[in-house]
Design a protein around this motif. Structure first.
Motif, PDB file in Angstrom:
ATOM      1  N   GLY A  35       0.755  -1.310  -0.103  1.00 38.39           N
ATOM      2  CA  GLY A  35      -0.054   0.015  -0.169  1.00 38.39           C
ATOM      3  C   GLY A  35       0.839   1.245  -0.140  1.00 38.39           C
ATOM      4  N   GLU A  36       1.993   1.284   0.832  1.00 41.94           N
ATOM      5  CA  GLU A  36       2.824   2.458   0.841  1.00 41.94           C
ATOM      6  C   GLU A  36       3.301   2.550  -0.668  1.00 41.94           C
ATOM      7  OE1 GLU A  36       5.582   1.486   3.713  1.00 41.94           O
ATOM      8  OE2 GLU A  36       4.288   1.246   5.378  1.00 41.94           O
ATOM      9  N   ASP A  37       3.833   1.552  -1.439  1.00 33.05           N
ATOM     10  CA  ASP A  37       4.503   1.827  -2.672  1.00 33.05           C
ATOM     11  C   ASP A  37       3.333   2.395  -3.668  1.00 33.05           C
ATOM     12  OD1 ASP A  37       6.675   0.648  -1.827  1.00 33.05           O
ATOM     13  OD2 ASP A  37       6.298  -1.394  -2.514  1.00 33.05           O
ATOM     14  N   TYR A  38       2.130   1.924  -3.543  1.00 33.28           N
ATOM     15  CA  TYR A  38       0.948   2.311  -4.163  1.00 33.28           C
ATOM     16  C   TYR A  38       0.865   4.006  -4.026  1.00 33.28           C
ATOM     17  CZ  TYR A  38      -0.511  -1.973  -6.270  1.00 33.28           C
ATOM     18  OH  TYR A  38      -0.334  -3.125  -7.071  1.00 33.28           O
ATOM     19  N   VAL A  39       0.623   4.302  -2.781  1.00 24.79           N
ATOM     20  CA  VAL A  39       0.629   5.742  -2.439  1.00 24.79           C
ATOM     21  C   VAL A  39       1.793   6.549  -3.028  1.00 24.79           C
ATOM     22  CG1 VAL A  39       0.634   7.385  -0.559  1.00 24.79           C
ATOM     23  CG2 VAL A  39      -0.932   5.302  -0.229  1.00 24.79           C
ATOM     24  N   ALA A  40       3.050   6.159  -3.106  1.00 22.13           N
ATOM     25  CA  ALA A  40       4.086   6.725  -3.588  1.00 22.13           C
ATOM     26  C   ALA A  40       3.726   6.980  -5.185  1.00 22.13           C
ATOM     27  CB  ALA A  40       5.243   6.102  -3.393  1.00 22.13           C
ATOM     28  N   LEU A  41       3.293   5.876  -5.618  1.00 21.13           N
ATOM     29  CA  LEU A  41       3.164   5.909  -7.051  1.00 21.13           C
ATOM     30  C   LEU A  41       1.718   7.111  -7.461  1.00 21.13           C
ATOM     31  CD1 LEU A  41       3.800   4.621  -9.841  1.00 21.13           C
ATOM     32  CD2 LEU A  41       2.430   2.869  -9.281  1.00 21.13           C
ATOM     33  N   MET A  42       1.127   6.942  -6.495  1.00 17.31           N
ATOM     34  CA  MET A  42      -0.123   8.219  -6.715  1.00 17.31           C
ATOM     35  C   MET A  42       0.505   9.614  -6.755  1.00 17.31           C
ATOM     36  SD  MET A  42      -2.952   6.478  -4.388  1.00 17.31           S
ATOM     37  CE  MET A  42      -4.281   7.738  -4.623  1.00 17.31           C
ATOM     38  N   LYS A  43       1.657   9.854  -5.926  1.00 12.75           N
ATOM     39  CA  LYS A  43       2.375  11.032  -5.790  1.00 12.75           C
ATOM     40  C   LYS A  43       2.953  11.219  -7.289  1.00 12.75           C
ATOM     41  CE  LYS A  43       3.046  10.962  -0.980  1.00 12.75           C
ATOM     42  NZ  LYS A  43       3.887  10.866   0.160  1.00 12.75           N
ATOM     43  N   ARG A  44       3.616  10.367  -7.737  1.00  8.52           N
ATOM     44  CA  ARG A  44       4.016  10.441  -9.198  1.00  8.52           C
ATOM     45  C   ARG A  44       2.891  10.776 -10.181  1.00  8.52           C
ATOM     46  NH1 ARG A  44       7.400   5.201 -10.112  1.00  8.52           N
ATOM     47  NH2 ARG A  44       8.174   6.540 -12.172  1.00  8.52           N
ATOM     48  N   PHE A  45       1.691  10.142  -9.999  1.00  8.58           N
ATOM     49  CA  PHE A  45       0.751  10.437 -10.869  1.00  8.58           C
ATOM     50  C   PHE A  45       0.179  12.000 -10.907  1.00  8.58           C
ATOM     51  CE2 PHE A  45       0.050   5.759 -11.408  1.00  8.58           C
ATOM     52  CZ  PHE A  45       0.072   5.870 -12.768  1.00  8.58           C
ATOM     53  N   SER A  46       0.213  12.365  -9.678  1.00  4.73           N
ATOM     54  CA  SER A  46      -0.357  13.618  -9.181  1.00  4.73           C
ATOM     55  C   SER A  46       0.721  14.780  -9.836  1.00  4.73           C
ATOM     56  CB  SER A  46      -0.090  14.005  -7.572  1.00  4.73           C
ATOM     57  OG  SER A  46      -1.230  13.472  -7.149  1.00  4.73           O
ATOM     58  N   ARG A  47       1.923  14.474  -9.921  1.00  6.10           N
ATOM     59  CA  ARG A  47       2.959  15.356 -10.381  1.00  6.10           C
ATOM     60  C   ARG A  47       2.744  15.458 -12.159  1.00  6.10           C
ATOM     61  NH1 ARG A  47       7.311  12.199 -10.299  1.00  6.10           N
ATOM     62  NH2 ARG A  47       7.508  12.236 -12.676  1.00  6.10           N
ATOM     63  N   ILE A  48       2.385  14.307 -12.635  1.00  6.79           N
ATOM     64  CA  ILE A  48       2.348  14.426 -14.024  1.00  6.79           C
ATOM     65  C   ILE A  48       1.085  14.932 -14.550  1.00  6.79           C
ATOM     66  CG2 ILE A  48       3.832  12.375 -14.716  1.00  6.79           C
ATOM     67  CD1 ILE A  48       1.456  10.879 -15.472  1.00  6.79           C
ATOM     68  N   SER A  49       0.153  15.338 -13.528  1.00  4.53           N
ATOM     69  CA  SER A  49      -1.222  15.757 -13.843  1.00  4.53           C
ATOM     70  C   SER A  49      -1.006  17.438 -13.719  1.00  4.53           C
ATOM     71  CB  SER A  49      -2.259  15.412 -13.043  1.00  4.53           C
ATOM     72  OG  SER A  49      -2.312  16.101 -11.725  1.00  4.53           O
TER      73      SER A  49
END
Length: 143
Positions: A35-49
């Motif tokens: 779950g922590e890895d997915y939350v970190a990945l969500m931050k990467r998605f936020s950045r590209i948006s």
């Protein structure tokens, strides 16, 4: 469109690197830290948006084991509305259900949405303006 692959290649070429995320068989934790890895990945998605999709107060729980697989639950807020995603995670690779949730959720964003640009050597997700996304959906080039 005569050649869908050529069109997607053209779009991949013209989307700025800051608006796309290439995923090369990203490893996601298989213990209780997935779950922590997915939350970190969500931050990467936020950045590209470009800040249009910011997953605020994101937190996760992971339950399960190697034998039966894991269940990941992610809670977050977007536009002052709470969301919860729950999906299975049974390998050390990104869950398709997670990616489907990210892409589907982005369709509520007025500025644009995430699309899979189907790169040959990796998964490439890009944040594209709403009008381009609508055109790609109209011609059934993205799902």
């Amino acid at each position: 469109m005569a050649d869908d692959d050529a069109l997607l290649q053209l779009i991949r070429h013209h989307i700025s690197q800051s608006s796309r995320l290439k995923l090369y068989d990203e490893e996601i934790g298989t213990d209780n830290d997935a779950g922590e890895d997915y939350v970190a990945l969500m931050k990467r998605f936020s950045r590209i948006s470009g800040g249009h999709l910011v997953y605020e107060n994101a937190s996760s729980t992971t339950e399960g084991d190697d034998d039966g697989g894991y269940q990941v639950k992610i809670d977050f807020t977007w536009n002052a509305k709470p969301y919860t995603w729950a999906f299975g995670h049974d390998s050390d690779r990104i869950s398709e259900d997670f990616l489907d949730a990210v892409i589907a959720h982005s369709r509520a964003c007025p500025a644009g949405e995430f699309i899979d640009l189907m790169a040959d050597d990796a998964m490439m997700i890009a944040f594209v303006p709403r009008d381009l996304a609508a055109l790609l959906h109209q011609h059934e080039l993205v799902y």
